[in-house]
Design a protein around this motif. Structure first.
Motif, short mmCIF file in Angstrom:
data_model
loop_
_atom_site.label_atom_id
_atom_site.label_comp_id
_atom_site.label_asym_id
_atom_site.label_seq_id
_atom_site.Cartn_x
_atom_site.Cartn_y
_atom_site.Cartn_z
N MET A 1 -25.20 11.43 9.66
CA MET A 1 -24.46 11.04 8.45
C MET A 1 -24.39 9.52 8.36
N VAL A 2 -24.74 8.98 7.21
CA VAL A 2 -24.67 7.54 6.98
C VAL A 2 -23.40 7.24 6.18
N ILE A 3 -22.53 6.43 6.75
CA ILE A 3 -21.31 6.03 6.06
C ILE A 3 -21.38 4.55 5.73
N LYS A 4 -21.28 4.24 4.44
CA LYS A 4 -21.33 2.86 3.98
C LYS A 4 -20.00 2.37 3.42
N GLY A 5 -19.07 3.30 3.20
CA GLY A 5 -17.78 2.92 2.64
C GLY A 5 -16.66 3.81 3.14
N ILE A 6 -15.47 3.26 3.24
CA ILE A 6 -14.27 4.02 3.61
C ILE A 6 -13.18 3.68 2.61
N LEU A 7 -12.57 4.72 2.04
CA LEU A 7 -11.48 4.54 1.09
C LEU A 7 -10.19 5.04 1.75
N PHE A 8 -9.28 4.12 2.02
CA PHE A 8 -8.04 4.44 2.71
C PHE A 8 -6.89 4.64 1.73
N ASP A 9 -6.08 5.65 1.98
CA ASP A 9 -4.78 5.74 1.35
C ASP A 9 -3.94 4.61 1.95
N LYS A 10 -2.81 4.28 1.32
CA LYS A 10 -1.98 3.19 1.85
C LYS A 10 -0.79 3.70 2.66
N ASP A 11 0.16 4.33 1.98
CA ASP A 11 1.41 4.73 2.63
C ASP A 11 1.19 5.91 3.59
N GLY A 12 1.56 5.70 4.84
CA GLY A 12 1.39 6.74 5.84
C GLY A 12 0.03 6.69 6.52
N THR A 13 -0.87 5.90 5.95
CA THR A 13 -2.22 5.77 6.49
C THR A 13 -2.42 4.36 7.04
N LEU A 14 -2.17 3.36 6.20
CA LEU A 14 -2.23 1.97 6.64
C LEU A 14 -0.86 1.45 7.05
N ILE A 15 0.18 1.83 6.31
CA ILE A 15 1.53 1.38 6.65
C ILE A 15 2.43 2.57 6.95
N ARG A 16 3.41 2.33 7.80
CA ARG A 16 4.36 3.39 8.15
C ARG A 16 5.18 3.76 6.92
N PHE A 17 5.29 5.03 6.66
CA PHE A 17 5.89 5.50 5.42
C PHE A 17 7.43 5.38 5.44
N LYS A 18 8.06 6.02 6.40
CA LYS A 18 9.51 6.15 6.38
C LYS A 18 10.22 4.80 6.52
N LEU A 108 5.29 -2.10 7.98
CA LEU A 108 4.67 -2.15 9.30
C LEU A 108 3.38 -1.34 9.33
N PRO A 109 2.38 -1.78 10.08
CA PRO A 109 1.13 -1.02 10.18
C PRO A 109 1.31 0.25 11.00
N THR A 110 0.51 1.23 10.72
CA THR A 110 0.60 2.50 11.47
C THR A 110 -0.01 2.39 12.86
N CYS A 111 -0.88 1.41 13.06
CA CYS A 111 -1.55 1.24 14.36
C CYS A 111 -2.15 -0.17 14.40
N ASP A 112 -3.01 -0.43 15.36
CA ASP A 112 -3.67 -1.73 15.45
C ASP A 112 -4.81 -1.76 14.43
N VAL A 140 1.34 -6.79 -1.99
CA VAL A 140 2.38 -7.26 -1.07
C VAL A 140 2.24 -6.57 0.29
N CYS A 141 2.02 -5.26 0.26
CA CYS A 141 1.91 -4.49 1.51
C CYS A 141 0.68 -4.90 2.32
N ILE A 142 -0.44 -5.03 1.66
CA ILE A 142 -1.69 -5.37 2.35
C ILE A 142 -1.61 -6.77 2.97
N GLN A 143 -1.02 -7.69 2.25
CA GLN A 143 -0.87 -9.04 2.77
C GLN A 143 0.12 -9.09 3.93
N GLN A 144 1.20 -8.30 3.81
CA GLN A 144 2.23 -8.31 4.84
C GLN A 144 1.71 -7.82 6.20
N ILE A 145 0.83 -6.83 6.18
CA ILE A 145 0.31 -6.32 7.46
C ILE A 145 -0.99 -7.02 7.87
#
Length: 241
Positions: A1-18, A108-112, A140-145
């Motif tokens: 499988m060739v992967i050239k792109g990844i589309l991430f959700d934000k809340d709960g995926t990139l940043i901690r939701f709660k 806050l980010p969900t991980c490193d 704001v969220c993307i810049q903050q993390i």
């Protein structure tokens, strides 16, 4: 499988939701109650929260707070309020953006993320964000993390049809000259997995760092992992390899 792109959700995926959204939503609800002179109406406070899937400190993984747009949330609030409340949507949208900036220390980010995203970048994988949130709050969220240097595309609920409509993924592909079958969709809700299917992408990666359960995500996800970090194993291999 060739992967050239990844589309991430934000809340709960990139940043901690709660850590961020529960306090922001209750703050918005309290402000709405204050405007209506019903600041001590705990019953109405609970009804407003529950209308979007917030029960105390618990979040319904299929509720509007988990995957709805600002318009969805405002619409639910308007339905609960006993009196007609014209202008709720722009009011909620303004409050959401203002409070996101005020409480940015709770974003806050969900991980490193830098570690994982830098590896994707080195492999020339295009990365984007597909979120139900509004554009300004997302920025704001993307810049903050500290991951704005890795993100090539931002698709938000106020600029594109809301997920799981495939529009956001299709625009992402068109902009960077890649095919849907070369893109992975990463998210923490069933809505993200439906986006993957509706867009005929390479597959959905369900992450357990947000509100989604393994059981629910497992119905549609191609992969299920604890967080984005696990997209790369200890040997440096991607999960799709």
């Amino acid at each position: 499988m060739v992967i050239k792109g990844i589309l991430f959700d934000k809340d709960g995926t990139l940043i901690r939701f709660k850590e961020i959204w529960i306090q922001i939503i209750y703050s918005i609800i309290d402000d709405l109650l204050t405007l209506r002179n019903e600041v001590n109406n705990e019953e109405l406070r609970s009804k407003l929260a529950e209308s979007i899937g917030l029960y105390g400190e618990e979040i319904d993984e299929k509720g509007f707070l988990a995957s709805g747009t600002t318009l969805d949330i405002a619409t639910q609030f308007n339905r609960v309020l006993s009196k007609e409340a014209p202008g709720v949507f722009p009011l909620v949208a303004k409050m959401l953006h203002t409070k996101t900036k005020e409480k940015k220390d709770s974003i806050l980010p969900t991980c490193d993320l830098q570690k994982a995203l830098s590896i994707f970048k080195e492999k020339e994988i295009v990365m984007g964000v597909a979120t139900s949130d509004d554009y300004e709050s997302t920025k704001v969220c993307i810049q903050q993390i500290g991951i704005d240097e890795y993100i090539d595309f931002i698709g938000t609920g106020d600029r594109y049809n809301k997920k799981p409509d495939p529009e956001v993924l299709n625009v992402f592909c068109e902009q960077f000259g890649i095919k849907p079958e070369e893109v992975l969709v990463v998210g923490d809700t069933i809505c993200d997995m439906k986006l993957s299917i509706n867009s005929k992408s390479a597959g959905g990666v369900g992450v357990l760092s947000g509100v989604g359960s393994k059981e629910t995500l497992g119905e549609l996800a191609k992969y299920i992992i604890p967080s984005i970090e696990e997209m790369i194993n200890e040997n440096g291999k991607f999960i799709w390899e």
